[in-house]
Write a protein that holds these residues in place. Structure first.
Motif, mmCIF file in Angstrom:
data_model
loop_
_atom_site.group_PDB
_atom_site.id
_atom_site.type_symbol
_atom_site.label_atom_id
_atom_site.label_comp_id
_atom_site.label_asym_id
_atom_site.label_seq_id
_atom_site.Cartn_x
_atom_site.Cartn_y
_atom_site.Cartn_z
ATOM 1 N N VAL A 99 -8.288 -17.001 -11.365
ATOM 2 C CA VAL A 99 -7.329 -16.207 -10.498
ATOM 3 C C VAL A 99 -7.237 -14.979 -10.851
ATOM 4 N N LEU A 100 -8.074 -13.825 -10.157
ATOM 5 C CA LEU A 100 -8.072 -12.609 -10.454
ATOM 6 C C LEU A 100 -7.448 -11.306 -10.333
ATOM 7 N N ILE A 101 -5.677 -10.527 -10.836
ATOM 8 C CA ILE A 101 -5.000 -10.466 -9.981
ATOM 9 C C ILE A 101 -4.855 -8.809 -10.706
ATOM 10 N N ASP A 102 -4.355 -7.896 -9.601
ATOM 11 C CA ASP A 102 -5.028 -6.424 -9.375
ATOM 12 C C ASP A 102 -3.890 -5.652 -8.765
ATOM 13 N N PRO A 103 -1.934 -5.622 -9.591
ATOM 14 C CA PRO A 103 -1.303 -5.398 -8.650
ATOM 15 C C PRO A 103 -1.913 -4.537 -7.618
ATOM 16 N N GLU A 104 -2.534 -3.172 -8.393
ATOM 17 C CA GLU A 104 -2.805 -2.021 -8.096
ATOM 18 C C GLU A 104 -3.698 -1.623 -6.766
ATOM 19 N N LEU A 105 -3.490 -3.081 -6.202
ATOM 20 C CA LEU A 105 -4.477 -2.709 -5.143
ATOM 21 C C LEU A 105 -3.693 -2.696 -4.171
ATOM 22 N N LEU A 106 -1.753 -2.748 -4.503
ATOM 23 C CA LEU A 106 -1.634 -3.492 -3.832
ATOM 24 C C LEU A 106 -0.895 -1.859 -3.215
ATOM 25 N N THR A 107 -0.572 -0.687 -3.983
ATOM 26 C CA THR A 107 -0.407 0.592 -3.421
ATOM 27 C C THR A 107 -1.698 0.934 -2.211
ATOM 28 N N THR A 108 -2.456 0.341 -1.592
ATOM 29 C CA THR A 108 -2.787 1.023 -0.312
ATOM 30 C C THR A 108 -2.444 -0.247 0.880
ATOM 31 N N LEU A 109 -1.501 -0.633 0.406
ATOM 32 C CA LEU A 109 -1.315 -2.052 1.758
ATOM 33 C C LEU A 109 -0.247 -1.561 2.623
#
Ligand SMILES: NC(=O)c1ccc[n+]([C@@H]2O[C@H](COP(=O)([O-])OP(=O)(O)OC[C@H]3O[C@@H](n4cnc5c(N)ncnc54)[C@H](O)[C@@H]3O)[C@@H](O)[C@H]2O)c1
Ligand SMILES: [Zn+2]
Length: 357
Positions: free
Chosen positions: A164-174
């Motif tokens: 599992v690869l988790i990039d919390p930066e992707l949450l900025t567009t959520l």
């Protein structure tokens, strides 16, 4: 880089968490599979935001990449779209020596995971989750499924990813409502196992959360990993993850899916139950006040308006009901949890603040 190992014998894997990890995903996938071709299963919203970026990262590591995209939303988590995915995989020439990347929230993860579990009798897959729900919950533990007209997640499997690869930066567009939705589950983890995580959430707010995503996600994934290690098939300890869910599911169904998000239902479910267990002396005094305050801090409900007679039939149908008994998860204090078996007829005694309409 924060990494969590989940020990499931031959099905063991690692969860990696780091801001910016998406751009290095090719290197990590290389360590996990000998595949030459990768099928990325994602929804159209995630694809529009990040599809090119992921494809470039994978191609940098020499992969041939095929994107298989479906319409975003729970409405796609069904047998028809699953069949389309199988055809997409076949058209792309994906074989058992290739691999699937599920890219998106819980819907691409659950749907793409079930495709991986069953296409050619199972091919390897890697989860790259992009919502909080997916980063703290659905991408870990190997439950994959689709919905049937008769109910959610009714056709599925236990099938673990290779990583599992988790990039919390992707949450900025959520969007904020999905952030809050996911925080319902994050607060649940604090309640059942981690007082420190709960205390952290008591000090943060919407605009200070993002600096702490890695720490928060690591706490949640560690709790889930340890629980799943003990009970991979959901026969015992894994039920603790259902804190707030018996009432929460009933709220979601009673109002029609989508009115309350899953996290909002769970939030109200946790608060409504804990108010009662505190009154009964099963939960330490003051717990409900803290729980309500932290939920409200992130825009989550602590009760709903449905009258008891409206909610009850939905609770009675809950999967966790055995015979005329129901197993509830309760918290003796913040950071601890236990199972409580009650008589089906006693359910109304365990729900507070449901006003008659
Ligand atoms: N397998 C499990 O153990 C497990 C656990 C919890 C939930 N689930 C399942 O997960 C699903 C809910 O998950 P979800 O809320 O992630 O649903 P989702 O995948 O539908 O994502 C929600 C929305 O957010 C969008 N989105 C995703 N990532 C984004 C990003 N980074 N930026 C902007 N928009 C983004 C999606 O396109 C979608 O519209 C349900 O089907 C539920 O049953 C499964
Ligand atoms: Zn949940």
């Amino acid at each position: 880089m924060r990494s969590i190992h989940i020990d499931l014998g031959k099905d063991s894997y690692d969860i990696h968490i780091e801001k910016g990890l998406l751009n290095q995903s090719g290197q990590y996938v290389r360590q996990l599979t000998e595949a030459e071709r990768l099928a990325v299963i994602t929804d159209d919203a995630v694809d529009a935001l990040y599809g090119n970026q992921l494809q470039a990262a994978l191609e940098q590591s020499g992969y041939e990449v095929h994107r298989i995209v479906f319409k975003a939303g729970e409405g796609s988590k069904n047998m028809t779209v699953l069949a389309d995915l199988y055809q997409g995989l076949a058209d792309a020439g994906i074989t058992r020596s290739d691999a699937i990347i599920t890219f998106g929230g819980g819907v691409p993860g659950d749907l793409g995971g079930l495709a991986a579990a069953t296409y050619l009798r199972g091919i390897p897959f890697i989860q790259i989750p992009t919502t909080i729900i997916a980063q703290v919950d659905s991408s870990v533990g190997g439950k994959v499924a689709v919905d049937l007209p008769s109910g959610k997640n009714q056709a599925g499997a236990f099938y673990q990813p290779k990583g599992v690869l988790i990039d919390p930066e992707l949450l900025t567009t959520l969007p904020l409502r999905f952030i809050h939705d996911g925080l319902g589950e994050v607060i649940k983890y604090g309640c059942i196992r981690d007082n420190h995580l709960f205390e952290l959430l008591e000090t943060l707010q919407d605009d200070t959360l993002s600096a702490h995503w890695e720490e928060i996600i690591e706490c949640c994934c560690t709790i889930k990993a340890r629980i799943v290690e003990h009970d991979v098939l959901d026969m015992g300890e894994r039920m603790l993850l259902n804190f707030g869910h018996t009432i929460g599911h009933a709220i979601e169904r009673c109002y029609g899916y989508g009115y309350y998000t899953h996290g909002e239902g769970v939030a109200a479910g946790m608060a409504m139950l804990t108010a009662v267990t505190e009154q009964k002396g099963l939960t330490a005094a003051g717990t409900t006040q803290r729980l309500d305050a932290v939920l409200q801090r992130y825009g989550l409900p602590v009760t709903v308006n449905a009258a008891m007679p409206q909610l009850l039939p939905y609770i009675a149908h809950d999967k966790k009901k055995r015979g005329n008994r129901l197993t509830l998860v309760i918290i003796p204090a913040i950071g601890t949890s236990e199972l409580l078996s009650i008589e089906g007829d006693a359910i109304p005694d365990y729900i507070r603040k449901v006003d008659a309409q």
